[in-house]
Design a protein around this motif. Structure first.
Motif, PDB file in Angstrom:
ATOM      1  N   ASN A 184      23.887  11.862  -2.044  1.00 16.86           N
ATOM      2  CA  ASN A 184      24.212  10.694  -1.235  1.00 16.86           C
ATOM      3  C   ASN A 184      25.736  10.607  -1.218  1.00 16.86           C
ATOM      4  OD1 ASN A 184      24.688   8.185  -0.120  1.00 16.86           O
ATOM      5  ND2 ASN A 184      22.986   7.204  -1.163  1.00 16.86           N
ATOM      6  N   ILE A 185      26.318  10.892  -0.077  1.00 15.72           N
ATOM      7  CA  ILE A 185      27.774  11.003   0.034  1.00 15.72           C
ATOM      8  C   ILE A 185      28.444   9.665   0.307  1.00 15.72           C
ATOM      9  CG2 ILE A 185      29.646  12.083   1.370  1.00 15.72           C
ATOM     10  CD1 ILE A 185      27.581  14.375   1.957  1.00 15.72           C
ATOM     11  N   GLY A 186      27.796   8.813   1.052  1.00 13.67           N
ATOM     12  CA  GLY A 186      28.436   7.596   1.539  1.00 13.67           C
ATOM     13  C   GLY A 186      28.801   7.828   2.985  1.00 13.67           C
ATOM     14  N   HIS A 187      30.027   7.567   3.363  1.00 14.77           N
ATOM     15  CA  HIS A 187      30.444   7.757   4.748  1.00 14.77           C
ATOM     16  C   HIS A 187      31.344   8.980   4.896  1.00 14.77           C
ATOM     17  CE1 HIS A 187      28.907   3.718   5.141  1.00 14.77           C
ATOM     18  NE2 HIS A 187      28.912   3.901   6.449  1.00 14.77           N
ATOM     19  N   CYS A 188      30.997   9.832   5.851  1.00 14.01           N
ATOM     20  CA  CYS A 188      31.843  10.964   6.228  1.00 14.01           C
ATOM     21  C   CYS A 188      31.286  11.548   7.525  1.00 14.01           C
ATOM     22  CB  CYS A 188      31.931  12.025   5.122  1.00 14.01           C
ATOM     23  SG  CYS A 188      30.498  13.076   4.909  1.00 14.01           S
ATOM     24  N   THR A 189      31.919  12.566   8.030  1.00 15.39           N
ATOM     25  CA  THR A 189      31.480  13.217   9.263  1.00 15.39           C
ATOM     26  C   THR A 189      30.301  14.144   8.970  1.00 15.39           C
ATOM     27  OG1 THR A 189      32.920  15.120   8.926  1.00 15.39           O
ATOM     28  CG2 THR A 189      33.864  13.222  10.136  1.00 15.39           C
ATOM     29  N   ILE A 190      29.620  14.593  10.009  1.00 16.72           N
ATOM     30  CA  ILE A 190      28.538  15.561   9.811  1.00 16.72           C
ATOM     31  C   ILE A 190      29.103  16.876   9.284  1.00 16.72           C
ATOM     32  CG2 ILE A 190      28.531  16.324  12.229  1.00 16.72           C
ATOM     33  CD1 ILE A 190      25.529  16.168   9.768  1.00 16.72           C
ATOM     34  N   THR A 191      30.282  17.264   9.736  1.00 17.32           N
ATOM     35  CA  THR A 191      30.899  18.486   9.207  1.00 17.32           C
ATOM     36  C   THR A 191      31.175  18.325   7.717  1.00 17.32           C
ATOM     37  OG1 THR A 191      31.854  19.011  11.354  1.00 17.32           O
ATOM     38  CG2 THR A 191      32.859  20.076   9.431  1.00 17.32           C
ATOM     39  N   GLY A 192      31.678  17.178   7.328  1.00 13.68           N
ATOM     40  CA  GLY A 192      31.910  16.909   5.913  1.00 13.68           C
ATOM     41  C   GLY A 192      30.620  16.970   5.107  1.00 13.68           C
ATOM     42  N   ALA A 193      29.548  16.427   5.651  1.00 13.69           N
ATOM     43  CA  ALA A 193      28.253  16.449   4.963  1.00 13.69           C
ATOM     44  C   ALA A 193      27.757  17.879   4.783  1.00 13.69           C
ATOM     45  CB  ALA A 193      27.232  15.615   5.730  1.00 13.69           C
ATOM     46  N   GLU A 194      27.889  18.699   5.823  1.00 16.40           N
ATOM     47  CA  GLU A 194      27.475  20.103   5.725  1.00 16.40           C
ATOM     48  C   GLU A 194      28.320  20.835   4.681  1.00 16.40           C
ATOM     49  OE1 GLU A 194      25.028  21.754   7.370  1.00 16.40           O
ATOM     50  OE2 GLU A 194      24.497  20.370   8.984  1.00 16.40           O
ATOM     51  N   LEU A 195      29.617  20.571   4.671  1.00 16.66           N
ATOM     52  CA  LEU A 195      30.502  21.209   3.691  1.00 16.66           C
ATOM     53  C   LEU A 195      30.161  20.773   2.274  1.00 16.66           C
ATOM     54  CD1 LEU A 195      33.858  21.007   5.675  1.00 16.66           C
ATOM     55  CD2 LEU A 195      32.663  23.130   5.013  1.00 16.66           C
ATOM     56  N   TRP A 196      29.887  19.488   2.074  1.00 14.16           N
ATOM     57  CA  TRP A 196      29.494  19.013   0.754  1.00 14.16           C
ATOM     58  C   TRP A 196      28.207  19.682   0.301  1.00 14.16           C
ATOM     59  CZ3 TRP A 196      32.048  17.299  -3.054  1.00 14.16           C
ATOM     60  CH2 TRP A 196      33.162  16.486  -2.870  1.00 14.16           C
ATOM     61  N   GLY A 197      27.250  19.842   1.231  1.00 15.19           N
ATOM     62  CA  GLY A 197      26.005  20.524   0.888  1.00 15.19           C
ATOM     63  C   GLY A 197      26.255  21.952   0.433  1.00 15.19           C
TER      64      GLY A 197
END
Length: 167
Positions: free
Chosen positions: A42-55
Motif C-alpha cells: 500500500n503506497i499511498g498516493h503516487c503515479t501509476i508509473t511510480g506504483a509499477e516501479l515500486w512493485g
C-alpha cells in the motif's frame, strides 16, 4: 506460464485509483508454476508509473532476500521496460527508485526483464489491487493469500484471451 528449470519468475503490477491512491503487488513462482513468495504494498498516493516501479523494486528485493539468483521478471507496463532500458538519468519524482532498481538488476545474479500483456498477469494484478486495503507499507506473503487461488490457476494454465493489439 511457468519459467523453465531452474529459473524462477517474478510477476509484478501496480495499481492506481482515480483518487490517486496507489498500490503494488507481485509474486514469485518456481519452474512448476508454484507459489514461492508474494507481496502487496500500500503506497499511498503516487503515479501509476511510480506504483509499477515500486512493485518492481519490492519484487526484486524479495527475490534477492530469499536467495533467488536466477530470475525472469515480467511487467505489464511497456513504459517501465523502456525507462529501465535507457541510460538517461533525468531528474524526476521516480529517479531514486529507478536507480535502486538498476542497482538490483546489476547485482551478482541472472535476471531478465521483459514486457508481458496484462492478460498473463492476473495474479499480480489481484495482489496489487488488494494491497490498497492493507495498512501502508510492504506486506510479504510466504503462502498465497485468500482469494488468489483462481488467478494462480488462470495464469499458470496460459488461458488465452482475445485482445486487439494496434502496432
Amino acid at each position: 506460464m511457468a519459467p523453465p528449470w531452474p529459473l524462477f519468475k517474478l510477476n509484478i503490477d501496480g495499481a492506481r485509483k482515480i483518487s490517486g491512491h496507489a498500490s503494488a503487488g507481485g509474486l514469485i513462482r518456481n519452474y512448476c508454476g508454484e507459489w514461492v513468495h508474494g507481496f502487496g504494498m500500500n503506497i499511498g498516493h503516487c503515479t501509476i508509473t511510480g506504483a509499477e516501479l515500486w512493485g518492481l523494486f519490492q519484487g526484486l528485493q524479495l527475490a534477492w532476500n530469499i536467495g533467488i539468483r536466477q530470475l525472469l521478471v515480467e511487467v505489464d507496463s511497456r513504459c517501465i521496460t523502456e525507462i529501465l532500458a535507457t541510460d538517461t538519468n533525468y531528474p524526476n519524482a521516480n529517479s531514486s527508485l529507478i536507480q535502486g532498481i538498476k542497482r538490483f538488476l546489476n547485482m551478482e545474479w541472472q535476471v531478465s526483464l521483459s514486457y508481458s500483456y496484462r492478460e498473463t498477469n492476473f495474479a499480480a494484478d489481484y495482489l496489487a489491487n488488494q494491497a490498497r486495503l492493507l495498512p501502508l507499507g510492504i506486506h510479504v506473503f510466504p503462502t498465497p493469500p485468500s482469494g488468489i487461488e483462481g488467478w494462480l490457476l488462470h495464469d499458470v494454465s496460459g488461458t488465452a484471451h482475445p485482445r486487439m493489439v494496434i502496432t
